[in-house]
Every structure is written in structure tokens, then in C-alpha cells.
Design a protein around this motif. Sequence first.
Motif, PDB file in Angstrom:
ATOM      1  N   VAL A 177       0.847  -1.185   0.000  1.00 39.15           N
ATOM      2  CA  VAL A 177       0.000   0.000   0.000  1.00 39.15           C
ATOM      3  C   VAL A 177       0.885   1.238   0.000  1.00 39.15           C
ATOM      4  CG1 VAL A 177      -0.235  -0.113   2.521  1.00 39.15           C
ATOM      5  CG2 VAL A 177      -1.845   1.259   1.191  1.00 39.15           C
ATOM      6  N   TYR A 178       0.538   2.159  -0.884  1.00 39.21           N
ATOM      7  CA  TYR A 178       1.270   3.411  -0.995  1.00 39.21           C
ATOM      8  C   TYR A 178       0.425   4.484  -0.310  1.00 39.21           C
ATOM      9  CZ  TYR A 178       3.979   7.164  -3.220  1.00 39.21           C
ATOM     10  OH  TYR A 178       4.770   8.265  -3.454  1.00 39.21           O
ATOM     11  N   ILE A 179       0.900   4.983   0.839  1.00 38.03           N
ATOM     12  CA  ILE A 179       0.148   5.974   1.608  1.00 38.03           C
ATOM     13  C   ILE A 179       0.724   7.356   1.326  1.00 38.03           C
ATOM     14  CG2 ILE A 179      -0.634   6.667   3.899  1.00 38.03           C
ATOM     15  CD1 ILE A 179      -0.028   3.832   4.865  1.00 38.03           C
ATOM     16  N   THR A 180      -0.148   8.265   0.936  1.00 34.94           N
ATOM     17  CA  THR A 180       0.259   9.644   0.688  1.00 34.94           C
ATOM     18  C   THR A 180      -0.622  10.599   1.492  1.00 34.94           C
ATOM     19  OG1 THR A 180      -1.193   9.720  -1.259  1.00 34.94           O
ATOM     20  CG2 THR A 180       1.121   9.162  -1.633  1.00 34.94           C
ATOM     21  N   VAL A 181      -0.171  11.845   1.583  1.00 34.94           N
ATOM     22  CA  VAL A 181      -0.937  12.894   2.260  1.00 34.94           C
ATOM     23  C   VAL A 181      -1.162  14.027   1.266  1.00 34.94           C
ATOM     24  CG1 VAL A 181      -0.916  14.631   4.092  1.00 34.94           C
ATOM     25  CG2 VAL A 181      -0.122  12.310   4.571  1.00 34.94           C
ATOM     26  N   GLU A 182      -2.425  14.244   0.915  1.00 31.83           N
ATOM     27  CA  GLU A 182      -2.797  15.246  -0.084  1.00 31.83           C
ATOM     28  C   GLU A 182      -1.971  15.098  -1.365  1.00 31.83           C
ATOM     29  OE1 GLU A 182      -2.733  19.132   1.804  1.00 31.83           O
ATOM     30  OE2 GLU A 182      -4.818  18.838   2.433  1.00 31.83           O
ATOM     31  N   GLY A 183      -1.753  13.840  -1.757  1.00 35.24           N
ATOM     32  CA  GLY A 183      -1.058  13.538  -3.003  1.00 35.24           C
ATOM     33  C   GLY A 183       0.452  13.522  -2.910  1.00 35.24           C
ATOM     34  N   GLY A 184       1.019  13.896  -1.762  1.00 33.05           N
ATOM     35  CA  GLY A 184       2.474  13.932  -1.615  1.00 33.05           C
ATOM     36  C   GLY A 184       2.968  12.841  -0.690  1.00 33.05           C
ATOM     37  N   VAL A 185       4.254  12.569  -0.743  1.00 31.33           N
ATOM     38  CA  VAL A 185       4.837  11.523   0.094  1.00 31.33           C
ATOM     39  C   VAL A 185       4.770  11.931   1.560  1.00 31.33           C
ATOM     40  CG1 VAL A 185       6.387  10.769  -1.737  1.00 31.33           C
ATOM     41  CG2 VAL A 185       7.173  12.482  -0.077  1.00 31.33           C
ATOM     42  N   ILE A 186       4.732  10.935   2.425  1.00 28.71           N
ATOM     43  CA  ILE A 186       4.748  11.189   3.871  1.00 28.71           C
ATOM     44  C   ILE A 186       6.184  11.458   4.292  1.00 28.71           C
ATOM     45  CG2 ILE A 186       4.341  10.210   6.150  1.00 28.71           C
ATOM     46  CD1 ILE A 186       2.104   8.546   4.961  1.00 28.71           C
ATOM     47  N   SER A 187       6.385  12.605   4.885  1.00 32.70           N
ATOM     48  CA  SER A 187       7.725  12.980   5.326  1.00 32.70           C
ATOM     49  C   SER A 187       7.670  13.437   6.777  1.00 32.70           C
ATOM     50  CB  SER A 187       8.273  14.112   4.443  1.00 32.70           C
ATOM     51  OG  SER A 187       9.567  14.485   4.863  1.00 32.70           O
ATOM     52  N   THR A 188       8.465  12.779   7.616  1.00 31.75           N
ATOM     53  CA  THR A 188       8.548  13.149   9.026  1.00 31.75           C
ATOM     54  C   THR A 188      10.014  13.429   9.369  1.00 31.75           C
ATOM     55  OG1 THR A 188       8.926  10.924   9.906  1.00 31.75           O
ATOM     56  CG2 THR A 188       6.630  11.572   9.497  1.00 31.75           C
ATOM     57  N   SER A 189      10.257  13.771  10.613  1.00 33.75           N
ATOM     58  CA  SER A 189      11.645  14.015  11.033  1.00 33.75           C
ATOM     59  C   SER A 189      12.443  12.719  11.067  1.00 33.75           C
ATOM     60  CB  SER A 189      11.658  14.675  12.416  1.00 33.75           C
ATOM     61  OG  SER A 189      11.030  13.828  13.367  1.00 33.75           O
ATOM     62  N   ASN A 190      11.750  11.602  11.000  1.00 39.24           N
ATOM     63  CA  ASN A 190      12.415  10.294  11.101  1.00 39.24           C
ATOM     64  C   ASN A 190      12.646   9.615   9.751  1.00 39.24           C
ATOM     65  OD1 ASN A 190      12.394  10.228  14.059  1.00 39.24           O
ATOM     66  ND2 ASN A 190      10.172   9.956  13.849  1.00 39.24           N
ATOM     67  N   TYR A 191      11.736   9.866   8.788  1.00 38.96           N
ATOM     68  CA  TYR A 191      11.832   9.102   7.545  1.00 38.96           C
ATOM     69  C   TYR A 191      10.945   9.736   6.472  1.00 38.96           C
ATOM     70  CZ  TYR A 191      12.826   4.794   4.928  1.00 38.96           C
ATOM     71  OH  TYR A 191      13.295   3.876   4.014  1.00 38.96           O
ATOM     72  N   GLU A 192      11.292   9.447   5.218  1.00 41.40           N
ATOM     73  CA  GLU A 192      10.458   9.863   4.088  1.00 41.40           C
ATOM     74  C   GLU A 192      10.012   8.613   3.351  1.00 41.40           C
ATOM     75  OE1 GLU A 192      11.858  12.054   0.356  1.00 41.40           O
ATOM     76  OE2 GLU A 192      10.979  13.673   1.567  1.00 41.40           O
ATOM     77  N   PHE A 193       8.682   8.399   3.350  1.00 38.93           N
ATOM     78  CA  PHE A 193       8.130   7.151   2.805  1.00 38.93           C
ATOM     79  C   PHE A 193       7.764   7.353   1.333  1.00 38.93           C
ATOM     80  CE2 PHE A 193       7.471   7.212   7.339  1.00 38.93           C
ATOM     81  CZ  PHE A 193       7.854   5.944   7.733  1.00 38.93           C
ATOM     82  N   THR A 194       8.727   7.021   0.467  1.00 42.23           N
ATOM     83  CA  THR A 194       8.546   7.245  -0.970  1.00 42.23           C
ATOM     84  C   THR A 194       8.086   5.999  -1.719  1.00 42.23           C
ATOM     85  OG1 THR A 194      10.885   6.750  -1.352  1.00 42.23           O
ATOM     86  CG2 THR A 194      10.289   9.069  -0.975  1.00 42.23           C
ATOM     87  N   GLU A 195       8.148   4.849  -1.058  1.00 39.68           N
ATOM     88  CA  GLU A 195       7.801   3.586  -1.715  1.00 39.68           C
ATOM     89  C   GLU A 195       6.592   2.942  -1.033  1.00 39.68           C
ATOM     90  OE1 GLU A 195       9.230   2.472  -4.427  1.00 39.68           O
ATOM     91  OE2 GLU A 195      10.721   4.086  -4.457  1.00 39.68           O
ATOM     92  N   PRO A 196       5.862   2.106  -1.786  1.00 36.93           N
ATOM     93  CA  PRO A 196       4.744   1.372  -1.165  1.00 36.93           C
ATOM     94  C   PRO A 196       5.263   0.473  -0.047  1.00 36.93           C
ATOM     95  CG  PRO A 196       4.631   1.242  -3.562  1.00 36.93           C
ATOM     96  CD  PRO A 196       5.964   1.834  -3.235  1.00 36.93           C
ATOM     97  N   LEU A 197       4.447   0.314   0.988  1.00 40.83           N
ATOM     98  CA  LEU A 197       4.838  -0.519   2.133  1.00 40.83           C
ATOM     99  C   LEU A 197       4.131  -1.864   2.077  1.00 40.83           C
ATOM    100  CD1 LEU A 197       4.689   2.168   4.982  1.00 40.83           C
ATOM    101  CD2 LEU A 197       6.752   1.192   3.924  1.00 40.83           C
ATOM    102  N   GLU A 198       4.903  -2.917   2.281  1.00 38.04           N
ATOM    103  CA  GLU A 198       4.319  -4.246   2.373  1.00 38.04           C
ATOM    104  C   GLU A 198       3.905  -4.512   3.811  1.00 38.04           C
ATOM    105  OE1 GLU A 198       7.208  -6.968   0.883  1.00 38.04           O
ATOM    106  OE2 GLU A 198       7.053  -6.248  -1.192  1.00 38.04           O
ATOM    107  N   ARG A 199       3.188  -5.607   4.004  1.00 39.14           N
ATOM    108  CA  ARG A 199       2.735  -5.954   5.346  1.00 39.14           C
ATOM    109  C   ARG A 199       3.949  -6.160   6.256  1.00 39.14           C
ATOM    110  NH1 ARG A 199      -2.543  -9.580   6.359  1.00 39.14           N
ATOM    111  NH2 ARG A 199      -2.623  -9.415   8.614  1.00 39.14           N
ATOM    112  N   CYS A 200       3.892  -5.548   7.449  1.00 39.11           N
ATOM    113  CA  CYS A 200       5.038  -5.613   8.345  1.00 39.11           C
ATOM    114  C   CYS A 200       4.616  -5.349   9.784  1.00 39.11           C
ATOM    115  CB  CYS A 200       6.086  -4.575   7.929  1.00 39.11           C
ATOM    116  SG  CYS A 200       5.450  -2.883   7.949  1.00 39.11           S
TER     117      CYS A 200
END
Length: 211
Positions: A177-200
Motif C-alpha cells: 500500500v502506498y500511503i500519501t498525504v494530499e497527493g504527496g509523500v509522507i515525510s517526518t523528522s524520522n523518515y520519508e516514505f517514498t515507496e509502497p509498504l508491504e505488510r510488516c
Amino acid sequence: MKIRKKAVFLISIAVVSLAACGIRSDRSVSSGEIIVPEVSSEDLLVSSLEYLLLEDTENDTESDEQQDAEDEKTNQDIQAVIYYGDGGTLALIDEAVAVEELTPEALIDALARHNIVSLDTKVLSFEQTQENGSTVLCLDLSKAFGEYLRTMSKEAECIILSAVVDTYLENYTGDAVYITVEGGVISTSNYEFTEPLERCTPAELLEMMEK
């Protein structure tokens, strides 16, 4: 109100019949060789009461049928599975919840009840795509989700994201699943989630973020 009107009408008939019976108390109506007995006021009242009781029973039956229909609708609610954090640990709990319809919005609402997302988080769009033979879900959330995520520690961030990922992959049978916020990648002070995430698990996601 309908039954009350019928009761008044039937009692009125009984009163008129009672008066008629008083006038002709000792007579029978003759029609040729056939003797037609008079109907007493007591018989008429008994019949009236039986009629009213019968209608009450019919109304009760209709009410029972309506209640059964409502109960059946409740029992037909769809069962969805959601994931959320297990106390202060890096583990997830799964729970089956009843939803009227399996929608991305229904899952977000269920997750919000466990503080996985904020109450004002909304689904902006959701779609299923095929990439290299895999089913990838694209979930775009409102700005409130990104703001909520950035208030969390790294561990809490991992719990939130893995819970959202596992919930959607479980219910929509996806591979990532590729999760975005208002069409953009999720970026926090810890990580930038640019790729879809598998079950984990949260622990696995934390390990990935620390590499």
C-alpha cells in the motif's frame, strides 16, 4: 387510533342491538320455514372483543416481523479486520469489527477509535492498481494524518503506519500500500516514505527506518 375508532363503532352497534333486543326480547324472525335466531347483545360484544383481540395480535405479529428484519440487517453487517497497537509494545492487535459496508472511510473511522489516526483524518482517494503482477493499494489521506504522525515518536510512528498498512492489505487482499498525504509523500523528522509498504510489524518497520 385506528383500533380505538373500530372499538367505538362496534360498541355502538352493540348498544343499538341491545335496544332492539329489548323491544323484541320474546320474538324470533320467521322467514318461511327457516327460523333465524336473534343475536344477543352479549354475543355481539363477545364477537367485538374477539375481533379487537385478533387485530391486536396481527399488529403484534407485524411489529415482531419488523424487529426480526432489523435484527437480520444487523446480523448482515460486514466483518472487517483492523490492527492497532498493543499497549507500549512494538506489537499489533487485530480485531474484527462490524461495518455496514467495506469502504476505505469505514476502515479509517475504525482505526480512529483506537487512536491510530486522528479523528479528523479523511480519505481523499483510494484505488487498487496492478504493478508487475502485484496488487498495490493507493491510499491518499488528508493533511490531518501527516500532522498527527509528525507529533509521534519514531516507535509510535512505526505502530501507526504498520497498523494502517496491515489493515488495508488485510481487507483488500493487497500486496503493498502506498500511503500519501494530499497527493504527496509522507515525510517526518524520522523518515520519508517514498515507496509502497508491504505488510510488516512495527519492529520490522523500525528496523527499515534505521538502516
